[in-house]
Structure formats: C-alpha cells, structure tokens
Design a protein around this motif. Sequence first.
Motif, PDB file in Angstrom:
ATOM      1  N   TYR A 154       0.858  -1.188   0.000  1.00  0.00           N
ATOM      2  CA  TYR A 154       0.000   0.000   0.000  1.00  0.00           C
ATOM      3  C   TYR A 154       0.890   1.232   0.000  1.00  0.00           C
ATOM      4  N   ALA A 155       0.827   2.001  -1.095  1.00  0.00           N
ATOM      5  CA  ALA A 155       1.697   3.174  -1.246  1.00  0.00           C
ATOM      6  C   ALA A 155       0.850   4.408  -1.558  1.00  0.00           C
ATOM      7  N   LEU A 163      -0.597  -6.621   4.918  1.00  0.00           N
ATOM      8  CA  LEU A 163      -0.474  -5.295   4.327  1.00  0.00           C
ATOM      9  C   LEU A 163       0.911  -4.722   4.634  1.00  0.00           C
ATOM     10  N   ALA A 164       1.630  -4.313   3.588  1.00  0.00           N
ATOM     11  CA  ALA A 164       2.930  -3.652   3.745  1.00  0.00           C
ATOM     12  C   ALA A 164       2.750  -2.190   3.353  1.00  0.00           C
ATOM     13  N   LEU A 165       2.849  -1.310   4.328  1.00  0.00           N
ATOM     14  CA  LEU A 165       2.555   0.107   4.128  1.00  0.00           C
ATOM     15  C   LEU A 165       3.831   0.896   3.837  1.00  0.00           C
ATOM     16  N   TYR A 175      -0.263  -4.569  10.201  1.00  0.00           N
ATOM     17  CA  TYR A 175       0.433  -4.304   8.947  1.00  0.00           C
ATOM     18  C   TYR A 175       1.930  -4.225   9.214  1.00  0.00           C
ATOM     19  N   ILE A 176       2.716  -4.205   8.136  1.00  0.00           N
ATOM     20  CA  ILE A 176       4.161  -4.042   8.252  1.00  0.00           C
ATOM     21  C   ILE A 176       4.520  -2.666   7.702  1.00  0.00           C
ATOM     22  N   ASP A 177       5.238  -1.876   8.467  1.00  0.00           N
ATOM     23  CA  ASP A 177       5.669  -0.558   8.016  1.00  0.00           C
ATOM     24  C   ASP A 177       6.952  -0.707   7.192  1.00  0.00           C
ATOM     25  N   VAL A 178       6.852  -0.478   5.885  1.00  0.00           N
ATOM     26  CA  VAL A 178       8.022  -0.583   5.007  1.00  0.00           C
ATOM     27  C   VAL A 178       8.398   0.790   4.447  1.00  0.00           C
ATOM     28  N   ILE A 236      -1.929  -1.421  -3.736  1.00  0.00           N
ATOM     29  CA  ILE A 236      -2.984  -0.444  -3.479  1.00  0.00           C
ATOM     30  C   ILE A 236      -2.309   0.923  -3.508  1.00  0.00           C
ATOM     31  N   THR A 237      -2.819   1.820  -4.309  1.00  0.00           N
ATOM     32  CA  THR A 237      -2.313   3.182  -4.306  1.00  0.00           C
ATOM     33  C   THR A 237      -3.472   4.120  -4.577  1.00  0.00           C
ATOM     34  N   ASP A 238      -3.174   5.371  -4.847  1.00  0.00           N
ATOM     35  CA  ASP A 238      -4.226   6.331  -5.159  1.00  0.00           C
ATOM     36  C   ASP A 238      -3.831   7.112  -6.400  1.00  0.00           C
ATOM     37  N   TYR A 239      -2.892   8.072  -6.212  1.00  0.00           N
ATOM     38  CA  TYR A 239      -2.482   8.917  -7.336  1.00  0.00           C
ATOM     39  C   TYR A 239      -0.976   8.862  -7.536  1.00  0.00           C
ATOM     40  N   SER A 240      -0.322   7.945  -6.866  1.00  0.00           N
ATOM     41  CA  SER A 240       1.136   7.848  -6.926  1.00  0.00           C
ATOM     42  C   SER A 240       1.607   7.281  -8.257  1.00  0.00           C
ATOM     43  N   SER A 241       2.701   7.815  -8.771  1.00  0.00           N
ATOM     44  CA  SER A 241       3.254   7.330 -10.042  1.00  0.00           C
ATOM     45  C   SER A 241       3.921   5.968  -9.895  1.00  0.00           C
TER      46      SER A 241
END
Length: 359
Positions: free
Chosen positions: A193-194, A225-227, A247-250, A267-272
């Motif tokens: 998840y970025a 989930l890797a955040l 979750y795992i904080d990465v 999972i992202t939103d508007y990230s390139s």
Amino acid sequence: MNYLKHKIYGVLFKLFKNTNIKKNRVSFIIDSKESFKGNLSYIQKEFENRGNFEFHYFYKDKFSIDSFRKLSSSKFIFLNDNFFPLAFMEFNPESMVVQLWHAPGASKKFGGSVDIKSRAILEKISKNTDYLIVTSENIKDYYSEAFQIAFNKIKSLGLPRMDYYFENHDVDALKSEFLKRNGISSNKKIILYAPTFRNEEKYNNIFDYLDLEEFNENLGNDYILALRLHPKIKDFYKGNISANGQYIDVSDYENEQELMLMSDLLITDYSSIMIEYVALNKPVVFFTYDLDNYLSNERGFYYDFKKTVPGTIVYNSQELVEVIKNNKFDKSKISEFLKIQFDVIDGNSSKRVVDFLLK
C-alpha cells in the motif's frame, strides 16, 4: 521566489569554468541522502562495462572545492532530480549534462505544467541541460512543458532503473526472507500500500479512511499489508501499530523495487509508483477516498484519471475489501496504458542511454 542562494552557487561554480575536461570522468549530482539513486547506479554500471571511467558523486547539499573542480571537469554529468543552481552554473561546452528523472512515464502534472511561476527558472535550467531522458515518445509534450525544455533535447531511451527487473532475482527467496523477518506466515500474499501525499492535511490521515480492523478480519488469513508512506505523510502518521500484526511498516525499506517485485498486489491512489508496478503485469487497486477533492484542488493529471488508470477504482474501505476478497481486479487497461508510458521495456535502457551519449 528568491533564488539568491542558487545564484551564489552558480557564481562560485564559475570559478572553475576553465578547468580542463577529463573525457573519462562521469559525475552524478545527488543529495547526501542519496535519494533516487537507482538510475545513477545503473548508468555507472553501464559505463563500467565500457572501459576505464572515473566516477564522482557531487552532493548538492554539501560544499567542497574539490567536488566543484571534479564536477566542472566532467565529460558526462547526470541528474536524477531537480537542481535549481543549474540555472546559474556555467559548464564547459565539452561537458554533457543529462537529466534522467527518477520516475517513469507521465501521470500527475508537475513542474512547469502546474507552477507557472517556476517556468522562467526551469527554462534557464533546461538551457544548461543537453538531454532529458524519458520512457516514451508519447509523453514528450508533457515533459517539454514540465521542464520548459526544447523538444529536440528530449530523448526516449527508457528508464535505467527499470533494468533491475531483468536481472536474475530469486523472488520466492526474497519474499520468504521478508515474511520471516517480520514474523509473518510464509503462505501469506503481500499487499503493498503506497499512498501519495496530499496538500490538504486531513486526507493524509490514511487510517481515517482505511478500516484496518475490517481489512484484516476479511483478508488477514491470506494477506499481509505492507505500508509504504510518502516521506511527507509521516507528519500525519499516528504511530507504528505493526507490532500486533495489523500491517508491516516498510516506509524506510531501502529498495522500493524489491518491494514491488515480491508483492502480489498494489494499493495506491495517485502515486506514479503504479506506472512501474503495472509493467510487472500485476494488479493495482486505486483507493481514492478523496477523488473529487483531489481532482478539484490538487495538481491534476496528464490524462483522464477515471478512464485511463490501469486498475479498479474504489472509494471506501468496504469497496476495497470487496475487490480484493473476490479478486475483482481489472487488468484490461494495462496493455494500452503501458503503450502510452513506455516505447519498450526490455532491460536495455541503461545501454541505450550510454550508447547514445558515447556516439
């Protein structure tokens, strides 16, 4: 905007403008944190394959007379990010200044496409830049506007760091070690998840929108989930709760590409980041809980977001869980999206760049 310190930087650099060029010296302009180093590392490897080249890392946030001298005497000078003093620096005509940029393709608008006031200094920077390397002929117009650079200086040769995916990586071993190190069962799939940074503060509190309890209750048996937080989001980050397995904080994981390689879903939103991720032909879910606000008040995109993004768009936590739980991943747009963003993905981007410059 006050560019006084950048002008002073340029004046100091001019003291070395008559330094003789060393034809085998290659310099890389980078910050002391070595942010976005990937492209530079791959270019260095390629030059190493070609013969006896000497490499110099010029740290733009440190002052060193010797470093100034080496930079001014370099035949090839590479950047991977913005460097405003370049607008006021005077290089030997024999030097070749190349902007690689750190991200592939074109997604969110940036630079002169958004900030009209910055166009004047961007144009000055671009006059001191010999080439800007991009991933596709289709996005040259966007980059010309963003960098305020002449179209004929833009070369579609690929992103050097993409060569990473064509190396011999044992993905299963990477994933197994990652899960073991974090105390996670080896049979779980990894969701990366970025989320990107928003200018409006409240939308950066991602856990106000992602219901972790519901997420793990429905998906926890199969997924972890890797955040990976954008550096600016950390100001809104409400503590690390990864210890209880939610979750795992990465966020500080050094190799982002390794995370992409061993994850099963993004999972992202508007990230390139999604441009690089879909090149691996893996599914992406766009968790856009603030889409209307983002489209209205943030910097916008070079395309119609809803019609173009290569994945499923969801608007709340329940929809997100539903898509993942039932494998409702839309990969139908990936092929067309990649045709726009990349001319070719073949593991030879670094070779093309160095071939072009040496010839």
